[in-house]
Design a protein around this motif. Structure first.
Motif, PDB file in Angstrom:
ATOM      1  N   UNK A  60      49.967  24.358  46.121  1.00 19.17           N
ATOM      2  CA  UNK A  60      50.355  24.300  47.473  1.00 19.17           C
ATOM      3  C   UNK A  60      51.150  25.210  47.961  1.00 19.17           C
ATOM      4  N   UNK A  61      51.732  26.215  47.273  1.00 16.93           N
ATOM      5  CA  UNK A  61      52.547  27.294  47.577  1.00 16.93           C
ATOM      6  C   UNK A  61      51.983  28.328  48.591  1.00 16.93           C
ATOM      7  N   UNK A  62      50.326  28.353  48.165  1.00 13.20           N
ATOM      8  CA  UNK A  62      49.758  29.365  49.036  1.00 13.20           C
ATOM      9  C   UNK A  62      49.064  29.046  50.237  1.00 13.20           C
ATOM     10  N   UNK A  63      49.527  27.792  50.723  1.00 12.08           N
ATOM     11  CA  UNK A  63      48.894  27.183  51.943  1.00 12.08           C
ATOM     12  C   UNK A  63      49.407  28.005  53.152  1.00 12.08           C
ATOM     13  N   UNK A  85      53.008  35.896  39.938  1.00 14.94           N
ATOM     14  CA  UNK A  85      52.503  34.497  40.727  1.00 14.94           C
ATOM     15  C   UNK A  85      50.977  34.382  41.001  1.00 14.94           C
ATOM     16  N   UNK A  86      50.349  35.167  40.464  1.00 13.14           N
ATOM     17  CA  UNK A  86      48.512  35.355  40.470  1.00 13.14           C
ATOM     18  C   UNK A  86      48.148  35.621  39.418  1.00 13.14           C
ATOM     19  N   UNK A  87      46.800  35.235  39.186  1.00 17.66           N
ATOM     20  CA  UNK A  87      46.096  35.756  37.995  1.00 17.66           C
ATOM     21  C   UNK A  87      44.691  35.371  38.489  1.00 17.66           C
ATOM     22  N   UNK A  88      43.856  35.806  37.536  1.00 15.33           N
ATOM     23  CA  UNK A  88      42.380  35.724  37.606  1.00 15.33           C
ATOM     24  C   UNK A  88      41.935  34.307  36.839  1.00 15.33           C
ATOM     25  N   UNK A  89      41.355  33.500  37.588  1.00 10.51           N
ATOM     26  CA  UNK A  89      40.657  32.282  36.963  1.00 10.51           C
ATOM     27  C   UNK A  89      39.663  32.583  35.950  1.00 10.51           C
ATOM     28  N   UNK A  90      39.205  31.828  35.284  1.00 10.94           N
ATOM     29  CA  UNK A  90      38.347  31.949  34.011  1.00 10.94           C
ATOM     30  C   UNK A  90      36.896  31.734  34.761  1.00 10.94           C
ATOM     31  N   UNK A  91      36.655  30.899  35.425  1.00 12.97           N
ATOM     32  CA  UNK A  91      35.167  30.461  35.937  1.00 12.97           C
ATOM     33  C   UNK A  91      34.922  30.914  37.575  1.00 12.97           C
ATOM     34  N   UNK A  92      34.237  32.093  37.410  1.00 12.31           N
ATOM     35  CA  UNK A  92      34.167  32.480  38.889  1.00 12.31           C
ATOM     36  C   UNK A  92      32.951  31.691  39.690  1.00 12.31           C
ATOM     37  N   UNK A 149      57.848  32.334  52.538  1.00 10.73           N
ATOM     38  CA  UNK A 149      58.035  31.706  51.478  1.00 10.73           C
ATOM     39  C   UNK A 149      57.193  32.495  50.525  1.00 10.73           C
ATOM     40  N   UNK A 150      57.195  31.872  49.055  1.00 11.31           N
ATOM     41  CA  UNK A 150      56.415  32.365  47.810  1.00 11.31           C
ATOM     42  C   UNK A 150      55.993  31.211  47.199  1.00 11.31           C
ATOM     43  N   UNK A 151      54.951  31.483  46.234  1.00 13.96           N
ATOM     44  CA  UNK A 151      54.455  30.275  45.385  1.00 13.96           C
ATOM     45  C   UNK A 151      55.728  30.204  44.299  1.00 13.96           C
ATOM     46  N   UNK A 152      55.891  29.091  43.897  1.00 13.67           N
ATOM     47  CA  UNK A 152      56.989  28.827  42.784  1.00 13.67           C
ATOM     48  C   UNK A 152      56.278  29.314  41.245  1.00 13.67           C
ATOM     49  N   UNK A 153      55.143  29.232  41.200  1.00 13.56           N
ATOM     50  CA  UNK A 153      54.527  29.557  39.853  1.00 13.56           C
ATOM     51  C   UNK A 153      53.125  29.908  40.022  1.00 13.56           C
ATOM     52  N   UNK A 154      52.305  30.192  39.043  1.00 21.68           N
ATOM     53  CA  UNK A 154      50.936  30.404  38.953  1.00 21.68           C
ATOM     54  C   UNK A 154      49.973  29.050  39.109  1.00 21.68           C
TER      55      UNK A 154
END
Length: 543
Positions: free
Chosen positions: A205-208, A244-251, A196-201
């Protein structure tokens, strides 16, 4: 009547009574529902191995803790006589009976066994569910062998369910055989078209599950370790271009519930809040790695403004090393964004409305305190000895970008290397670099992935471990905090304005194994009790 009872008692057929509520193993692996249950066991076993809990004397052991102590990001903590297995890992004085090493080794093979069951007992042609789960089992078998190969070198290759004690005596495999096996497993999983793949950014649940992109990341990493840079670049760039992936703002939210399922986690060990089944969640026991509240620390009335600390207790393990802190300051400055999100100096601790009221000696501390993955009351159910409930990232998108930068550089794509490294530095609030070098990438990996259990394997594959870890564990530090006798710690203002005298002292380690020992420390030892039951397994040199 007596004779009849006697003869009937000897009839073994009469003793073959089916257990109610228990399915025979030969009949169990049939349905889609049973297949889902079998793959769930694989996920749970991996979570336990990587970030769960050990057993008995090694109850705090897991791969994440083990790998963090193998490198130079941390000093140990607590007391030198406590958690001796952990102390010896930190001091670079591991022996073949080390319980933490044994725990990770055995739990990785337990996961492989469960994955083999799924692969052997189910037929992918029978349903979509079975086909997907077999592909996922191959992913987890590959990630377990990645850990075994990069840490132990030549572990036995077990590609089937072993049936008896003789079959169990599998000899060492070569690195070439193991890498090829991992490549095959992942390639088959990817080309099956069933992952499977994530549906969006924003699909939390898609990454579980083990996704197509997670498999590509792991395959790219395996290629990178073998210096197949063009192949690594291809796989990693497919993940990047998937969108489907990106860096989040708050580390600061990494390793906390706020980031569970976030767009930066490609693969994570998933947990949920369940007070009735706390230990079954296999938390990593933040009590070991909490600051020592109840053991010299006072959390002032406004401390929760900064962080919701677990104020019950803590053993003060995993103290950032001075070398890590200095590396951050050299690149980011003392006010660096990542540095201040992940590490605190004693002066900054005081500013968080935290104090001590008596002279305190912190073993294996150089005066730096970890915020990264420091358990909070949002993460833990404290009534159960700090079973951590936050998801644990295994692959972060920042790691993907940095691996891609390295692969691009080595494959001759300077622009790609500059771009991927630049994206990580953008989030870190640092200027981009042009014409990046391998040294730039090494430094960025140390800082961005600090305290995440990746550095030891990085240092080894680069050939840097002997130099970087040459003095690891040779000097044992203690950080002393002496409060001014005039401090008033009864009010928040008094805590904020308290004064202290601090110093760090070092003693020589008497262990001859401390530091990097050539022809020994390249690999972990195979557990001694494994050698006792497997006469074909040969120990690594030096143990």
């Amino acid at each position: 009547l007596a004779c009849a009872l006697t003869f009937s008692a000897c009839d073994v057929d009469l003793l073959d009574i089916p257990q109610k509520g228990v399915e025979n193993e030969e009949n169990y692996y049939q349905t889609d529902e049973q297949c889902e249950s079998a793959i769930a066991a694989v996920y749970a076993s991996w979570r336990n191995a990587y970030s769960g809990r050990g057993e008995k004397a090694s109850q705090y052991a897991n791969g994440f803790f083990l790998k963090n102590f193998l490198a130079d990001d941390f000093n140990s903590g607590g007391a030198r006589s406590d958690q001796v297995y952990a102390q010896k890992i930190y001091e670079s004085a591991i022996v073949a009976t080390n319980g933490w090493v044994e725990n990770y080794y055995k739990r990785l093979y337990a996961t492989i066994y469960l994955a083999n069951l799924v692969i052997e007992r189910f037929d992918a042609a029978e349903s979509e569910v079975k086909a997907r789960n077999i592909a996922e089992a191959k992913f987890f078998r590959a990630i377990c062998y990645f850990e075994l190969t990069t840490l132990w070198g030549t572990p036995p290759l077990v590609d089937r369910v072993l049936k008896n004690s003789e079959e169990y005596k599998v000899p060492n495999s070569t690195a070439e055989q193991l890498w090829k096996f991992m490549e095959t497993d992942l390639t088959e999983a990817i080309t099956s078209g069933k992952l499977t793949s994530k549906t969006s950014l924003e699909d939390r649940d898609g990454g579980t599950r083990a996704t197509l992109e997670a498999a590509r990341c792991l395959l790219g990493k395996i290629y990178l370790y073998q210096e197949k840079y063009t192949d690594a670049k291809s796989e990693l760039e497919k993940v990047i271009s998937s969108g489907k992936y990106d860096l989040i703002a708050d580390v600061s939210t990494f390793y906390h519930p706020a980031s569970a399922g976030c767009k930066e986690y490609v693969l994570e060990c998933v947990r949920h809040y369940d007070p009735s089944n706390m230990y079954s969640q296999e938390g990593w026991f933040g009590i070991l790695a909490n600051w020592g509240f109840g053991y010299g620390f006072i959390a002032g009335p406004e401390a929760s403004m900064h962080y919701k600390f677990n104020t019950t207790s803590g053993y003060s393990y995993f103290n950032p090393s001075k070398s890590l802190y200095d590396a951050f300051v050299a690149e980011e400055g003392a006010d660096g964004y990542r540095l201040n999100a992940w590490i605190r100096t004693w002066e900054q601790v005081i500013a968080m409305n935290i104090a001590v009221n008596t002279t305190t000696n912190k073993y294996a501390s150089e005066g730096y305190f970890r915020l990264k993955w420091l358990a909070s009351t949002d993460d833990e159910f404290v009534g159960y000895w700090c079973g951590n409930q936050s998801n644990t990232p295994v692959i972060r998108y920042a790691d993907v970008l940095l691996m891609a930068a390295e692969a691009c550089l080595q494959a001759g794509d300077q622009a790609g290397a500059d771009e991927y490294l630049g994206r990580v530095r953008d989030r870190a609030r640092l200027p981009r670099k042009s014409h990046v070098t391998l040294s730039d990438i090494k430094l960025e990996r140390r800082l961005e992935l600090a305290m995440e259990g990746m550095r030891f394997q990085d240092l080894k594959r680069w050939g840097d471990a002997p130099a970087v870890l040459a003095d690891k564990g040779k000097k044992l530090p203690t950080f002393q905090i002496v409060p001014d006798p005039n401090n008033d710690l009864t009010t928040a203002a008094g805590i904020y304005n308290a004064r202290y005298t601090t110093k760090t002292t070092y003693v020589d380690n008497e262990k001859s194994l401390a530091g990097w020992t050539p022809n020994r420390d390249e690999w972990l030892p195979f557990p001694e009790n494994e050698l006792e039951v497997n006469s074909n397994l040969k120990q690594n040199p030096g143990y």
